[in-house]
Structure formats: structure tokens, C-alpha cells
Design a protein around this motif. Structure first.
Motif, PDB file in Angstrom:
ATOM      1  N   ASP A   1      -0.909  -1.794  -0.365  1.00 28.42           N
ATOM      2  CA  ASP A   1      -2.352  -1.809  -0.602  1.00 28.42           C
ATOM      3  C   ASP A   1      -2.771  -1.376  -2.011  1.00 28.42           C
ATOM      4  O   ASP A   1      -3.524  -2.072  -2.659  1.00 28.42           O
ATOM      5  CB  ASP A   1      -3.054  -0.911   0.417  1.00 28.42           C
ATOM      6  CG  ASP A   1      -3.040  -1.561   1.774  1.00 28.42           C
ATOM      7  OD1 ASP A   1      -3.368  -0.889   2.742  1.00 28.42           O
ATOM      8  OD2 ASP A   1      -2.689  -2.757   1.854  1.00 28.42           O
ATOM      9  N   PRO A   2      -2.305  -0.231  -2.453  1.00 32.54           N
ATOM     10  CA  PRO A   2      -2.922   0.323  -3.658  1.00 32.54           C
ATOM     11  C   PRO A   2      -2.845  -0.618  -4.861  1.00 32.54           C
ATOM     12  O   PRO A   2      -3.771  -0.682  -5.650  1.00 32.54           O
ATOM     13  CB  PRO A   2      -2.108   1.598  -3.911  1.00 32.54           C
ATOM     14  CG  PRO A   2      -1.540   1.949  -2.587  1.00 32.54           C
ATOM     15  CD  PRO A   2      -1.279   0.640  -1.915  1.00 32.54           C
TER      16      PRO A   2
ATOM     17  N   THR B   1       3.801   7.445   6.524  1.00 33.78           N
ATOM     18  CA  THR B   1       2.963   6.519   5.759  1.00 33.78           C
ATOM     19  C   THR B   1       1.756   7.213   5.143  1.00 33.78           C
ATOM     20  O   THR B   1       0.889   6.563   4.567  1.00 33.78           O
ATOM     21  CB  THR B   1       2.458   5.388   6.680  1.00 33.78           C
ATOM     22  OG1 THR B   1       1.668   5.967   7.721  1.00 33.78           O
ATOM     23  CG2 THR B   1       3.603   4.626   7.282  1.00 33.78           C
TER      24      THR B   1
ATOM     25  N   ALA C   1       4.288  -0.652   9.469  1.00 33.55           N
ATOM     26  CA  ALA C   1       2.926  -0.241   9.136  1.00 33.55           C
ATOM     27  C   ALA C   1       2.905   0.368   7.740  1.00 33.55           C
ATOM     28  O   ALA C   1       2.019   0.122   6.945  1.00 33.55           O
ATOM     29  CB  ALA C   1       2.428   0.768  10.152  1.00 33.55           C
ATOM     30  N   GLY C   2       3.914   1.170   7.461  1.00 31.54           N
ATOM     31  CA  GLY C   2       3.983   1.795   6.152  1.00 31.54           C
ATOM     32  C   GLY C   2       4.145   0.749   5.072  1.00 31.54           C
ATOM     33  O   GLY C   2       3.563   0.843   4.008  1.00 31.54           O
TER      34      GLY C   2
ATOM     35  N   ALA D   1       6.521   6.627  -0.871  1.00 33.02           N
ATOM     36  CA  ALA D   1       5.555   6.958   0.173  1.00 33.02           C
ATOM     37  C   ALA D   1       6.049   8.118   1.024  1.00 33.02           C
ATOM     38  O   ALA D   1       5.423   8.495   1.969  1.00 33.02           O
ATOM     39  CB  ALA D   1       5.307   5.742   1.056  1.00 33.02           C
TER      40      ALA D   1
ATOM     41  N   THR E   1       1.191   9.085   2.533  1.00 29.90           N
ATOM     42  CA  THR E   1       0.942   8.934   1.094  1.00 29.90           C
ATOM     43  C   THR E   1       0.323   7.580   0.795  1.00 29.90           C
ATOM     44  O   THR E   1      -0.650   7.476   0.037  1.00 29.90           O
ATOM     45  CB  THR E   1       2.253   9.101   0.317  1.00 29.90           C
ATOM     46  OG1 THR E   1       2.805  10.372   0.638  1.00 29.90           O
ATOM     47  CG2 THR E   1       1.997   9.040  -1.178  1.00 29.90           C
ATOM     48  N   ALA E   2       0.887   6.552   1.409  1.00 30.90           N
ATOM     49  CA  ALA E   2       0.364   5.208   1.183  1.00 30.90           C
ATOM     50  C   ALA E   2      -1.058   5.077   1.708  1.00 30.90           C
ATOM     51  O   ALA E   2      -1.936   4.512   1.051  1.00 30.90           O
ATOM     52  CB  ALA E   2       1.276   4.182   1.849  1.00 30.90           C
TER      53      ALA E   2
ATOM     54  N   GLY F   1       0.859  -0.821   4.514  1.00 31.00           N
ATOM     55  CA  GLY F   1      -0.053   0.105   3.859  1.00 31.00           C
ATOM     56  C   GLY F   1       0.356   0.352   2.421  1.00 31.00           C
ATOM     57  O   GLY F   1      -0.478   0.482   1.542  1.00 31.00           O
ATOM     58  N   ALA F   2       1.663   0.374   2.192  1.00 34.70           N
ATOM     59  CA  ALA F   2       2.142   0.744   0.871  1.00 34.70           C
ATOM     60  C   ALA F   2       1.825  -0.313  -0.170  1.00 34.70           C
ATOM     61  O   ALA F   2       1.786  -0.027  -1.345  1.00 34.70           O
ATOM     62  CB  ALA F   2       3.643   0.978   0.923  1.00 34.70           C
TER      63      ALA F   2
ATOM     64  N   ASP G   1      -8.274   4.667  -3.141  1.00 30.69           N
ATOM     65  CA  ASP G   1      -8.449   3.493  -3.976  1.00 30.69           C
ATOM     66  C   ASP G   1      -9.658   2.690  -3.528  1.00 30.69           C
ATOM     67  O   ASP G   1     -10.434   2.196  -4.320  1.00 30.69           O
ATOM     68  CB  ASP G   1      -7.203   2.632  -3.820  1.00 30.69           C
ATOM     69  CG  ASP G   1      -6.639   2.283  -5.176  1.00 30.69           C
ATOM     70  OD1 ASP G   1      -6.982   2.972  -6.143  1.00 30.69           O
ATOM     71  OD2 ASP G   1      -5.866   1.320  -5.252  1.00 30.69           O
TER      72      ASP G   1
END
Lengths: 335, 353
Positions: free
Chosen positions: B33-34, A138, B26-27, B7, A140-141, B30-31, A148
Motif C-alpha cells: 500500500d504505502p 502486519t 494480508a500482510g 514490516a 507496521t504495514a 497491506g505492505a 499515508d
């Protein structure tokens, strides 16, 4: 705002202290018990510090430069060993429980430090790789989200060397936000930021705190933290001179009415007759403790009595004034 | 930009081992988010002071809730990577730093140039057979250039390169302030030290391999290559010769890694990387000086530098394993002692940089 003078009883009126000795660990993100750091030269940087930072609070850790704030933070994060006493972070004793506690702590200690020849993004990846609990799938995210969040997404690929001071500070905050954190320790987070950046950091801290993250933020600038903190602790030459909820700290110092008038004697006697206490007269100005009176009633009485009211205000002591009372010196003075 | 597939960082060592179906919740959180936060961070789209904080707040709320989900998933499904995998990830990060640093690349290039230069000089000037040394043998067989180059470089230039990386290991991080962030990550002091030593060892191996490879290529290009005549007089095949070159390279790398442990120990004593590098190099020179004083002959076996060129045992038939084994034991002893010193110092040190 700054006209209120502190009474002699400022120290006695200090807020009730949380007793870290008896505070249950589960309610506090940070606990220090008798934390002391004596450097080799014999200089005592931190002296018998008892600290309790409630879970979910935004704790302003205040004090002039050189009052031991950073040394305390270094001990809390296990970077330096206390000479005596101990501390707990997220219920784990430090530095023994460091491996358990620190993955849940985001830290900014004594300014940003990164690899100048790496990009902002590569720098964050580097620090993420150092955390044994972080999930590489995770990264990268998480790095993207952190960049950001501090507004550095556009400069992610730029070398750190080329970053401005403000960008460096933002990157350091991004590093502290790389993972889900239960506690953020921010040492002077607004150093090097312009007023707009300072305001944004403040809003960021509020957001983080709204998620339930405890924020421990140190500063030598009072006005900066006054607006965002729920609790404060005040350091002075290595000692904690006050700590507690900010409202309690202020509560010890009652609001006062301030009347600007050429008829000071007349105004002062009227305020006395109305039952206001601690009436003081200065050049073309009378102040008194407001007590239970309504300001509009006092103003009406003054005018009815024929006092020429040029200005009328209720002043509540700012934290800065409380601090001057506590530390007994200008706030930005080196101790 | 924020799908799970994207990711997956291409440069990350552990992604290849992650099962493709292992979608980390979780990823996922989180992913997403941006997208919500794009353009609404510190630099909100509005410039007015009154509204400047509002978009940041909105973005923060989205990010905040995502962070909350991550917490839940982190406690519900522990996604803690195993300790060895995490250590490998940190080592990969270290190696990435080491081999991306322009200074280190420059050192490797210089190391590669020396055998080439040596080969060219011998090719142009060579043919003087008065002194039958290792160097003059090169003219007869290109493979010997590797041994000649290694013998030349192992005394000073290779140690210098390794000392730079080792001396910089802890002191450089301390001097740059990055050490405090690594330790609050938390990298773990013992773990960080171990990874740093592994990194120096890999660098030592790469440096020695660069010398060997450059020498081999130059040797093949400039000289005739055939069965190798060893120092003991017997002749071995080219394949056997290449194997001996591998042994020589490995032995030299072990010697350099031992120096790396010395440099690492020095590096834990200071926050000035150049000081640690200089101290390590001075130590090497000092040791060389001691070894040429005849009266100090009894001290020689205890000096690290005395054993570095003992790889010429690989040029005998049979291979002089006794000398080389003893050399490797000396390297191991230096590594253990200096490693312990480094650990004792680093694990208790106050990080004040």
C-alpha cells in the motif's frame, strides 16, 4: 437557491421510512429498534430510535448539536447501555456481540483522543494492540498505510502533543482505517479541519465507500454530508424525524422555476396559464413548481409575452431546506 | 519501505514467535500500500482546489483494492491470533506505556535513590550501636541495607508509586478519552481490566526490584559483606542471604500488587486520575493511622497495610512461613475482592468520557 419556501405539507412529503422492524439484518450494517437512552437526571438523550443503515451506503446522520447523535453512536459501539431497545451492528446484537462486530468497524467518536507523549505511529500501534483480532506481523504495514492515507506519513514520528488540531483529526481517521473495515462510524469527522482538509475527508469517505465499506457519518453541518451521502437520517431532540435515500428525501420537494422580473403580476398569470402550480409572487420575483414543463419553453413563453426577464432559474431544494422543514428551526441551533 | 521483512516490527513481542515462512497474504497486500499512496493522501501534491482531490482518489483506489484483498484473505485464511498471544501483546503495549511515561520513570529513580541515600547516611553517621535495630545492623553487613531500605519504603513511598500507576490505569484512560478508543478496538472490558492489573503487578515487582537492586549495590559498595546474622540469632551464608532478599522482594511486590488491585477498583469509579491516586494514598495513610490506635487492635489483621512489612519473617531461621503465608492470603483476598468490585463496576459502566 434559498428562495424556495417549503409548503405546509413538508412533513407529509417526508421520504418513505425504512421499517427497521422488518428490515432483514443481512441487508443492513446498523439496525436500531426502539433505542432509548435516559440519563440519570431523567433527561432523554435518545428517544425510541428506529434506524436502518443499508449495507454499502454512506449514511449521513444529521442533527443539531445536542440532538442525541453521539449518544446514539456510543450505544451502537457498546460504550453505553441503552435504557431500552436494542441495536445490531454488522448483524451482531450490541453490546453482546461486540467482540465479533467491532474488529470490522472503524470508529471516530467525539473527536480524537491519543497519548500525548507518544508519536502518531506509536499511538496507532497502541490501538492496534488493543484489537485481539489484528495480526501483529502486519502492524507496521497497516499503520504506515493508514498514516499515508490521511497524509500524515511525514509526521508519523512526531509526538501527538505537537500535532495541530487538523493533524489530530487526521490521526483519528487513520486509527479508524487501521484494518480492513466493513463499517466506518465517523462522528463529526471534519471538526477542526480547514476547507481543504474537509474536502479531502469527503473524498476519502467516497473512496472508502467505493470499496463497499458502509460509512455512517454524523454531522451538524448539512452541506458537508449532502454531497457524499446516499442516505440520511435526521435527528431532532433525540428523535429521528426522517431517514431514507437522499434522492427520495429530495424527491418530496419538487424543483421550482424562479423568475426575476419587475412585471410580477403578468409573469404570475402567464405561469398560471401555462399550467404551473403553486405560483407565488414576491418582491420582483415569481416562483412556481416546474412540474413536467421544460424551463427553456417557459422562458421563451415569458419573453414572447413581453415579460422583462431579469433572471431565470430552476431551483431544487437543497437538503438544508428540506431539513429546515423537518426540524422546524435553523440547523446549527442548539436543541 | 514496504517489503514484508521490514514490516516486522523489532519492538513487537510476537514477531519472534512467528515462523519466518509464514508470509501472511494480508500482510503482503497491506505492505504494498504505502508505495502507491505515498505523497497522495490528504496533502496531495497539487495545491489547486480543482485537482486537489484527484491524486487522493487515485491513491484511495489502490488502497481500496488492497483492503479488498485483505478482506478476502482474512475470510479465506483466518489469521486470528490466539487469545493469550493477543493478551500478551496488549500487556506489552501497556508495559511500554507505563515504563515510557516520564512520571513513572522519575518515581523509579526516586525509589532507587532512597537506599543509596540511606546507605550513605549510615556510612557517614553510622557506628552508633546503642539500638541494635535492623538499620544499625547495616553497618556490620551490607546485605542488611536491602532489608532496611525495603522496611522503610514499603510503608509509604512504594505504595505511593504503585497507587499512581494503579489509580491512573482506568481513570487516566477515561480522562484522556483513550478509553473509548481502546474499547471500540475492541480491547474488551474484562480483558482490559485484567491486563491493567497485570501491568500494575509488573510495575510493583519492578519497583520493589529497583529498591532491592539499588540497596544491594550500595550495600556492596559501602559496607563489608559477609555471612548474614538473622534476627533469630543464627547466621547464614551470603548466597542464602541473597535468596532471602529475593523472597523479601517477591513478598513486598505481592503486597504492592494487592494495593494495585485496590487502586484499580478506585480507578474505575472516576475519570479523574489524580482523584483515584489521592483516594488510594489516603486509604493507605488512613489504614496506617488505624493500626497505631491500640483500641483498634482487633482490626489490625484485616488491614492490608499491617502485612506489608511481614517479610521480616524471611530474616528468621527457619523462615517464618506461617506469618508470610497469612500475609500472602490477605493480599490474595484483597486482590480478589477489589478485582471483583472493579470488574462489576467497569463491565457495566457507561463510558461517557
Amino acid at each position: 437557491m434559498t428562495m424556495v419556501t417549503m409548503g405546509e405539507g413538508a412533513h407529509e412529503a417526508a421520504p418513505p421510512r425504512v421499517a427497521p422492524e422488518t428490515a432483514p439484518s443481512s441487508d443492513c450494517s446498523i439496525i436500531a429498534r426502539g433505542l432509548t437512552k435516559r440519563f440519570r437526571g431523567g433527561q432523554v438523550a435518545v428517544d425510541d430510535l428506529h434506524l436502518a443503515v443499508p449495507r454499502g451506503s454512506v449514511f449521513g446522520f444529521l442533527g443539531p448539536n445536542g440532538s442525541g447523535k453521539t449518544t446514539t453512536i456510543r450505544m451502537l459501539l457498546g460504550l453505553t447501555q441503552p435504557t431500552s431497545g436494542g441495536c445490531e451492528v454488522l448483524g451482531r446484537p450490541m453490546p453482546a456481540g461486540l467482540a465479533d462486530a467491532l474488529p470490522r468497524v472503524g470508529a471516530l467518536v467525539e473527536g480524537p483522543a491519543f497519548y500525548p507523549y507518544l508519536s502518531g505511529e506509536a499511538n496507532l500501534r497502541r490501538y492496534d494492540a488493543a484489537d485481539p483480532t489484528s495480526d501483529p506481523r502486519t502492524v507496521t504495514a497497516r499503520v504506515g498505510a493508514a498514516l499515508d492515507r490521511v497524509g500524515l506519513a511525514a509526521a508519523a514520528g512526531k509526538r501527538y502533543r505537537a500535532y495541530s488540531l487538523g493533524m489530530r483529526q487526521r490521526l483519528a481517521i487513520a486509527a479508524a482505517l487501521l484494518g480492513p473495515r466493513e463499517l466506518l462510524v465517523l462522528d463529526e469527522p471534519t471538526n477542526g479541519l480547514d476547507p481543504q482538509g474537509t474536502r479531502e475527508v469527503r473524498s476519502l469517505i467516497k473512496d472508502v465507500a467505493a470499496d463497499g465499506t458502509t460509512v455512517f457519518v454524523s454531522s451538524h453541518l448539512l452541506g458537508e454530508v449532502e454531497q457524499m451521502c446516499t442516505h440520511v437520517g435526521v435527528m431532532r431532540t433525540g428523535r429521528l424525524v426522517a431517514q431514507g435515500p437522499i434522492a427520495e428525501l429530495r424527491a418530496g420537494h419538487a424543483p421550482r422555476v424562479r423568475v426575476e422580473t419587475p412585471h410580477t403580476a403578468q409573469a404570475a398569470s402567464l405561469l398560471g396559464r401555462l399550467g404551473l402550480t403553486d405560483v407565488r409572487t414576491a418582491m420582483e420575483e415569481v416562483t412556481a413548481e416546474l412540474g413536467d414543463h421544460t424551463p427553456e419553453g417557459i422562458c421563451a413563453d415569458l419573453v414572447a409575452d413581453g415579460v422583462a426577464v431579469r433572471g431565470f432559474a430552476v431551483v431544487r431544494p437543497s437538503l438544508e431546506e428540506v431539513f429546515v422543514g423537518l426540524t422546524g428551526e435553523g440547523f446549527d441551533v442548539n436543541a | 519501505m514496504s517489503t514484508l521483512s521490514s514490516a516486522t516490527p523489532a519492538g513487537d513481542v510476537k514477531d519472534s514467535t512467528a515462523p519466518p515462512g509464514a508470509t501472511n497474504p494480508a500482510g503482503g497486500a497491506g505492505a504494498t500500500d504505502p508505495d502507491g499512496g505515498t505523497g497522495a493522501g490528504f496533502h496531495g501534491p497539487s495545491t489547486g482546489s480543482g485537482t486537489g482531490t484527484r491524486p487522493a482518489l487515485a491513491a484511495g483506489e489502490q488502497l481500496g483494492s488492497a483492503a479488498g484483498e485483505r478482506l478476502v484473505s482474512a475470510t479465506g485464511v483466518p489469521v486470528r491470533p490466539s487469545a493469550p498471544r493477543a493478551a500478551v501483546r496488549l500487556l506489552a503495549s501497556e508495559l511500554g506505556l507505563t515504563f515510557r511515561k516520564p512520571r513513572n520513570i522519575a518515581m523509579l529513580i526516586v525509589l532507587a535513590c532512597v537506599p543509596v541515600l540511606l546507605g550513605v547516611v549510615l556510612r557517614v553517621v553510622g557506628g552508633d550501636n546503642d539500638a541494635p535495630s535492623l538499620i544499625t545492623q547495616v553497618a556490620g553487613n551490607g546485605l542488611m541495607l536491602t532489608f532496611a531500605a525495603m522496611t522503610l519504603l514499603v510503608e509509604l513511598l512504594l505504595p505511593l508509586a504503585v497507587a499512581v500507576v494503579a489509580g491512573d490505569a482506568i481513570a487516566g484512560e477515561a480522562g484522556g478519552g483513550t478509553l473509548r478508543y481502546l474499547l471500540t478496538a475492541p480491547a474488551g472490558r474484562t480483558r482490559l481490566l485484567a491486563v491493567k492489573f497485570a501491568n500494575v503487578s509488573v510495575f510493583a515487582l519492578v519497583a520493589c526490584s529497583v529498591v532491592a537492586a539499588a540497596a544491594l549495590i550500595t550495600g556492596f559498595a559501602l559496607f563489608p559483606v559477609g555471612p548474614v546474622t538473622l534476627l533469630s540469632g543464627s547466621t547464614i551464608s551470603i548466597a542464602d542471604g541473597l535468596l532471602r532478599i529475593l523472597i523479601v522482594t517477591g513478598y513486598a511486590a505481592a503486597g504492592m500488587a494487592a494495593l494495585g488491585a485496590v487502586g484499580l477498583a478506585v480507578s474505575t469509579l472516576t475519570e479523574v486520575p489524580i482523584g483515584a491516586v489521592a483516594a488510594t494514598v489516603v486509604g493507605v495513610v488512613f489504614s496506617h493511622v488505624l493500626s497505631v490506635i491500640p483500641q483498634l487492635e482487633p482490626v489490625r489483621p484485616y488491614l492490608l497495610t499491617s502485612w506489608w512489612s511481614s517479610f521480616d519473617g524471611a530474616l528468621r531461621d527457619p523462615v517464618a512461613t506461617d506469618v508470610m503465608t497469612q500475609g500472602l492470603l490477605v493480599f490474595a483476598a484483597y486482590t480478589v475482592i477489589c478485582g471483583s468490585l472493579a470488574w462489576a463496576r467497569f463491565s457495566s459502566r457507561d463510558i461517557t468520557s
